[in-house]
Write an enzyme that holds these catalytic residues in place. Sequence first.
Site, PDB file in Angstrom:
ATOM      1  N   CYS A   3       0.906  -1.029   0.068  1.00 62.66           N
ATOM      2  CA  CYS A   3      -0.051   0.011   0.084  1.00 62.66           C
ATOM      3  C   CYS A   3       0.957   0.998   0.095  1.00 62.66           C
ATOM      4  CB  CYS A   3      -0.879  -0.081   1.048  1.00 62.66           C
ATOM      5  SG  CYS A   3      -1.722   1.540   1.145  1.00 62.66           S
ATOM      6  N   CYS A   6       0.638   3.350   3.023  1.00 63.94           N
ATOM      7  CA  CYS A   6       1.424   2.559   4.417  1.00 63.94           C
ATOM      8  C   CYS A   6       2.876   2.800   4.333  1.00 63.94           C
ATOM      9  CB  CYS A   6       1.031   1.296   4.504  1.00 63.94           C
ATOM     10  SG  CYS A   6      -0.669   1.042   5.135  1.00 63.94           S
ATOM     11  N   ASP A  29      -0.205  16.860  -1.345  1.00 66.44           N
ATOM     12  CA  ASP A  29      -0.583  15.903  -2.494  1.00 66.44           C
ATOM     13  C   ASP A  29       0.615  16.003  -3.519  1.00 66.44           C
ATOM     14  OD1 ASP A  29      -3.550  14.354  -3.697  1.00 66.44           O
ATOM     15  OD2 ASP A  29      -1.910  15.002  -5.044  1.00 66.44           O
ATOM     16  N   HIS A  45      -4.380   1.123   8.486  1.00 67.51           N
ATOM     17  CA  HIS A  45      -4.885   0.971   6.983  1.00 67.51           C
ATOM     18  C   HIS A  45      -6.321   0.859   7.181  1.00 67.51           C
ATOM     19  CE1 HIS A  45      -4.508  -0.123   2.877  1.00 67.51           C
ATOM     20  NE2 HIS A  45      -5.559  -1.292   3.273  1.00 67.51           N
ATOM     21  N   GLY A  91     -13.585   7.921  -8.354  1.00 67.59           N
ATOM     22  CA  GLY A  91     -12.290   8.034  -8.767  1.00 67.59           C
ATOM     23  C   GLY A  91     -11.203   7.669  -7.679  1.00 67.59           C
ATOM     24  N   THR A  93      -8.115   6.348  -6.397  1.00 66.33           N
ATOM     25  CA  THR A  93      -7.009   5.618  -7.065  1.00 66.33           C
ATOM     26  C   THR A  93      -6.077   5.185  -5.923  1.00 66.33           C
ATOM     27  OG1 THR A  93      -5.713   7.566  -6.841  1.00 66.33           O
ATOM     28  CG2 THR A  93      -6.789   7.232  -9.095  1.00 66.33           C
ATOM     29  N   HIS A  96      -6.226   3.496   0.377  1.00 67.01           N
ATOM     30  CA  HIS A  96      -5.926   3.532   1.819  1.00 67.01           C
ATOM     31  C   HIS A  96      -6.578   4.992   2.124  1.00 67.01           C
ATOM     32  CE1 HIS A  96      -2.974   3.842   5.365  1.00 67.01           C
ATOM     33  NE2 HIS A  96      -3.710   5.066   5.596  1.00 67.01           N
ATOM     34  N   HIS A  98      -8.419   8.359   2.618  1.00 68.31           N
ATOM     35  CA  HIS A  98      -7.446   9.648   2.623  1.00 68.31           C
ATOM     36  C   HIS A  98      -8.649  10.623   2.273  1.00 68.31           C
ATOM     37  CE1 HIS A  98      -7.233   8.042  -1.416  1.00 68.31           C
ATOM     38  NE2 HIS A  98      -7.440   9.403  -1.704  1.00 68.31           N
ATOM     39  N   HIS A 100      -8.600  14.525   1.378  1.00 67.77           N
ATOM     40  CA  HIS A 100      -8.045  15.887   0.749  1.00 67.77           C
ATOM     41  C   HIS A 100      -8.494  17.119   1.438  1.00 67.77           C
ATOM     42  CE1 HIS A 100      -7.069  13.627  -3.228  1.00 67.77           C
ATOM     43  NE2 HIS A 100      -8.301  12.803  -2.614  1.00 67.77           N
TER      44      HIS A 100
HETATM   45  P1  AMP Z   1      -7.629   9.618  -4.910  1.00 68.05           P
HETATM   46  O1  AMP Z   1      -7.656   9.901  -6.458  1.00 68.05           O
HETATM   47  O2  AMP Z   1      -8.905  10.313  -4.099  1.00 68.05           O
HETATM   48  O3  AMP Z   1      -7.679   8.320  -4.511  1.00 68.05           O
HETATM   49  O4  AMP Z   1      -6.514  10.341  -4.325  1.00 68.05           O
HETATM   50  C1  AMP Z   1      -5.295   9.929  -4.517  1.00 68.05           C
HETATM   51  C2  AMP Z   1      -4.305  11.127  -4.373  1.00 68.05           C
HETATM   52  O5  AMP Z   1      -2.943  10.857  -3.950  1.00 68.05           O
HETATM   53  C3  AMP Z   1      -4.168  11.932  -5.654  1.00 68.05           C
HETATM   54  O6  AMP Z   1      -4.529  13.085  -5.627  1.00 68.05           O
HETATM   55  C4  AMP Z   1      -2.636  11.859  -5.860  1.00 68.05           C
HETATM   56  O7  AMP Z   1      -2.346  13.019  -6.538  1.00 68.05           O
HETATM   57  C5  AMP Z   1      -2.025  11.609  -4.558  1.00 68.05           C
HETATM   58  N1  AMP Z   1      -0.816  10.610  -4.721  1.00 68.05           N
HETATM   59  C6  AMP Z   1      -0.340   9.793  -5.248  1.00 68.05           C
HETATM   60  N2  AMP Z   1       0.801   9.437  -5.026  1.00 68.05           N
HETATM   61  C7  AMP Z   1       1.227  10.265  -4.093  1.00 68.05           C
HETATM   62  C8  AMP Z   1       2.420  10.524  -3.553  1.00 68.05           C
HETATM   63  N3  AMP Z   1       3.657   9.468  -3.757  1.00 68.05           N
HETATM   64  N4  AMP Z   1       2.635  11.548  -2.707  1.00 68.05           N
HETATM   65  C9  AMP Z   1       1.798  12.385  -2.400  1.00 68.05           C
HETATM   66  N5  AMP Z   1       0.539  12.196  -2.952  1.00 68.05           N
HETATM   67  C10 AMP Z   1       0.373  11.237  -3.836  1.00 68.05           C
HETATM   68 ZN    ZN Z   2      -2.396   1.474   3.704  1.00 69.73          ZN
END
Ligand code: AMP
Ligand code: ZN
Length: 118
Positions: A3, A6, A29, A45, A91, A93, A96, A98, A100
Amino acid sequence: MDCLFCKIIAGEIPSAKVYEDEYVYCFKDIAPIAPVHYLIIPKEHISGASEITEENSMLVAKVFEAAAKIAKAEGFENGFRVITNCGEDAGQTVHHLHFHLLAGVKMGWGPESLGKTE
Ligand code: AMP
Ligand code: ZN
């Protein structure tokens, strides 16, 4: 566990840390969509908002406590927005949980703010 977030919490993948406490970690981000775009994640997690239960929901309160602290510390006096994407239609991606944290811009609200893809 494989993950990304994680690994970020464990320090195996670098991140720009904004805030940390016993329960949550906040970092910038990597692809910001607003002047301020942070992610707040529980250290435990949880794969997404659909997996919040009676046992772990306290962590969601901790995320919002952190958001309020960060907003005060960084002076988001004009406001901020907290969003969580859950599942494919939203959306999500990274699987885990999170949140925003967006600030620093006057944001739209309404159907057009969904950024619909079809
Ligand atoms: P979501 O699309 O809601 O799942 O948000 C995932 C977020 O994680 C996106 O806004 C990505 O830009 C961000 N993201 C992906 N990889 C990283 C990383 N290594 N460091 C910081 N943010 C990341
Ligand atoms: Zn995780």
